[in-house]
Design an enzyme around this catalytic site. Structure first.
Site, PDB file in Angstrom:
ATOM      1  N   PHE A 106      71.590  73.123  86.115  1.00 48.52           N
ATOM      2  CA  PHE A 106      73.008  72.752  86.077  1.00 48.52           C
ATOM      3  C   PHE A 106      73.313  71.537  86.939  1.00 48.52           C
ATOM      4  O   PHE A 106      74.320  70.848  86.743  1.00 48.52           O
ATOM      5  CB  PHE A 106      73.871  73.939  86.510  1.00 48.52           C
ATOM      6  CG  PHE A 106      73.964  74.151  87.996  1.00 48.52           C
ATOM      7  CD1 PHE A 106      75.076  73.714  88.713  1.00 48.52           C
ATOM      8  CD2 PHE A 106      72.954  74.805  88.690  1.00 48.52           C
ATOM      9  CE1 PHE A 106      75.176  73.921  90.076  1.00 48.52           C
ATOM     10  CE2 PHE A 106      73.050  75.015  90.050  1.00 48.52           C
ATOM     11  CZ  PHE A 106      74.163  74.570  90.750  1.00 48.52           C
ATOM     12  N   LYS A 107      72.428  71.227  87.893  1.00 49.58           N
ATOM     13  CA  LYS A 107      72.662  70.084  88.767  1.00 49.58           C
ATOM     14  C   LYS A 107      72.682  68.761  88.008  1.00 49.58           C
ATOM     15  O   LYS A 107      73.123  67.738  88.547  1.00 49.58           O
ATOM     16  CB  LYS A 107      71.593  70.036  89.854  1.00 49.58           C
ATOM     17  CG  LYS A 107      71.417  71.329  90.649  1.00 49.58           C
ATOM     18  CD  LYS A 107      72.592  71.624  91.525  1.00 49.58           C
ATOM     19  CE  LYS A 107      72.419  72.917  92.306  1.00 49.58           C
ATOM     20  NZ  LYS A 107      71.516  72.830  93.441  1.00 49.58           N
ATOM     21  N   ASP A 108      72.193  68.750  86.763  1.00 48.92           N
ATOM     22  CA  ASP A 108      72.195  67.513  85.975  1.00 48.92           C
ATOM     23  C   ASP A 108      73.604  66.962  85.797  1.00 48.92           C
ATOM     24  O   ASP A 108      73.801  65.750  85.782  1.00 48.92           O
ATOM     25  CB  ASP A 108      71.566  67.746  84.593  1.00 48.92           C
ATOM     26  CG  ASP A 108      70.055  67.800  84.647  1.00 48.92           C
ATOM     27  OD1 ASP A 108      69.457  67.015  85.398  1.00 48.92           O
ATOM     28  OD2 ASP A 108      69.467  68.637  83.940  1.00 48.92           O
ATOM     29  N   THR A 139      68.510  70.804  92.894  1.00 51.85           N
ATOM     30  CA  THR A 139      69.275  69.583  93.159  1.00 51.85           C
ATOM     31  C   THR A 139      68.379  68.352  93.157  1.00 51.85           C
ATOM     32  O   THR A 139      68.699  67.324  92.548  1.00 51.85           O
ATOM     33  CB  THR A 139      70.005  69.683  94.508  1.00 51.85           C
ATOM     34  OG1 THR A 139      70.997  70.697  94.437  1.00 51.85           O
ATOM     35  CG2 THR A 139      70.680  68.370  94.861  1.00 51.85           C
TER      36      THR A 139
END
Length: 434
Positions: A106-108, A139
């Site tokens: 999800f850090k994208d 991250t």
């Protein structure tokens, strides 16, 4: 829009300054001077908008005219070049898959948005920007891919030795010449402490133009709110409203982004913070003192944070009103044994392979449902692709994991890393030699 420090609301800066400075000099964190409220028409017609259109409207509400609309639209479109689908498990249980980007986490969303915002601003003054980031797992890979090859940037990623998965380490150490990975002999909290000390070191700041890519940077949080709106859009198409979001939490940036979306007007019934054994927030919400502890290593390693930075932002959003927090946020913690069991239960029950972070969220969803029986839609955020954690799965499940081609491509790349102790003097010496 102006942004203030959580330690001093009387001092405010522009969005550009908040992005590049990352940490105010008083060691607070930047927050928007006011939370923009989206009008009712926006929510009522949300099902008619695309993911990219939602992201643009949310970003524009925070950034206003600091970036021209056409440039901001380009940045958002490039950020949201992949989907974030809501997947149904059982009648009222859903998973929001946030791992379809290039680093499979999800850090994208935050890393891609931030890198493009910084590139837009830095191209105007031709300075080299030094980006420092501490990572407990996902991250760093997202930041590395987001900044790889971006002009006028150098990225230094600190990660704890032996505490990231092999795939995560490949993503950290297999990048272009403007990305440097540092293996720190310590914990994530040690890595985060080194980064924070560097930001407040006058010697380093005279030599380098520093900024952070951790969720302490406000440009990471704004795009993470996009997918809460997009999840609501997908549910609304099917006649579902007022969901409960269950958020696997480590440094608490993901939950902070959800709360920003809620404050902007997104209809959310409740938030559930799901943690592993690093349970400082669940204990606080249960009535104990807020007492940060050294990070405990778990199989959900991206959540191994003993002193979550973003909790101060969450407290600030609620004017430090603990009772107000408890009305909207419930928190649970689960150990590794429970997480292992949950991964197998999800697979047996729904045929779904969940990474350990997602499994922690699923456990929290089950506990919340047992304590609040209803037909509310409960959406657990799935933050990483299971292929990043092959060693935690039993063989029958591991054999069914579909490994994306991007992971196979990493295997053949040359790897590079620097090994350092957790001494600040060693890290300062490395930076001063740049």
């Amino acid at each position: 829009m102006k942004f203030y420090s959580t330690n001093n609301k009387n001092i405010s800066v522009s969005f550009k300054d908040a992005v590049f400075n990352s940490l105010p000099k008083d060691k607070g964190l930047y927050m928007p001077l006011s939370i923009p409220k989206l009008d009712a028409e926006f929510i009522e017609n949300i099902s008619n908008r695309s993911f990219q259109e939602l992201g643009f409207e949310v970003a524009k509400a925070f950034i206003e005219d600091d970036i021209p609309e056409q440039e901001l639209k380009r940045i958002v479109d490039e950020t949201l070049s992949f989907e974030a689908p809501v997947v149904k498990l059982d009648d009222d249980s859903y998973v929001l898959e946030l791992f379809h980007g290039p680093s499979l986490a999800f850090k994208d969303f935050g890393a891609r948005f931030m890198s493009r915002v910084m590139a837009y601003f830095s191209q105007q003054n031709e300075v080299t920007l030094d980006v420092l980031v501490a990572t407990s797992g996902d991250t760093g890979g997202a930041v590395a891919l987001g900044f790889d090859g971006v002009p006028h940037t150098r990225v230094t990623i600190l990660y704890p030795k032996g505490k990231v998965s092999p795939v995560q380490e490949l993503q950290l150490c297999s990048n272009g010449p403007n990305i440097q990975a540092i293996e720190v002999d310590g914990t994530f909290d040690d890595c985060q402490d080194l980064v924070k000390k560097a930001f407040h070191d006058p010697d380093i700041n005279k030599r380098l133009t520093l900024t952070s890519a951790n969720s302490i940077n406000i440009s990471r949080l704004i795009p993470q709110s996009f997918y809460y709106f997009n999840a609501y859009r997908q549910l609304a198409i099917n006649g579902i409203d007022d969901p409960v979001f269950v958020v696997p939490s480590g440094n608490f940036g993901n939950l902070t982004a959800g709360l920003l979306a809620y404050k902007m007007g997104l209809p959310v019934k409740h938030f559930v913070a799901a943690t592993n054994a690093n349970d400082v927030v669940p204990r606080f919400l249960a009535g104990q003192d807020y007492d940060p502890q050294p990070a405990i290593q778990t199989i959900s390693n991206a959540m191994d944070v003993g002193n979550p930075s973003n909790w101060s932002r969450i407290l600030d959003l609620f004017d430090h009103d603990a009772d107000g927090l408890k009305k909207l946020i419930t928190a649970y913690s689960f150990n590794d044994d429970a997480t292992h069991v949950a991964m197998e239960q999800i697979f047996q029950k729904d045929g779904y392979i969940a990474c350990p972070h997602t499994a922690v969220a699923w456990l929290a969803a089950q506990q919340y449902r047992s304590e609040h029986p209803s037909d509310d839609a409960i959406v657990s955020l799935s933050t990483a692709h299971p292929c990043k954690f092959p060693d935690v799965f039993p063989a029958p499940m591991r054999a069914k994991i579909n490994t994306p081609e991007v992971v196979n491509d990493l295997m053949g790349k040359e790897q590079s890393k620097v090994k350092l102790s957790n001494s600040y003097d060693d890290f300062k010496g490395f930076l001063m030699a740049y």
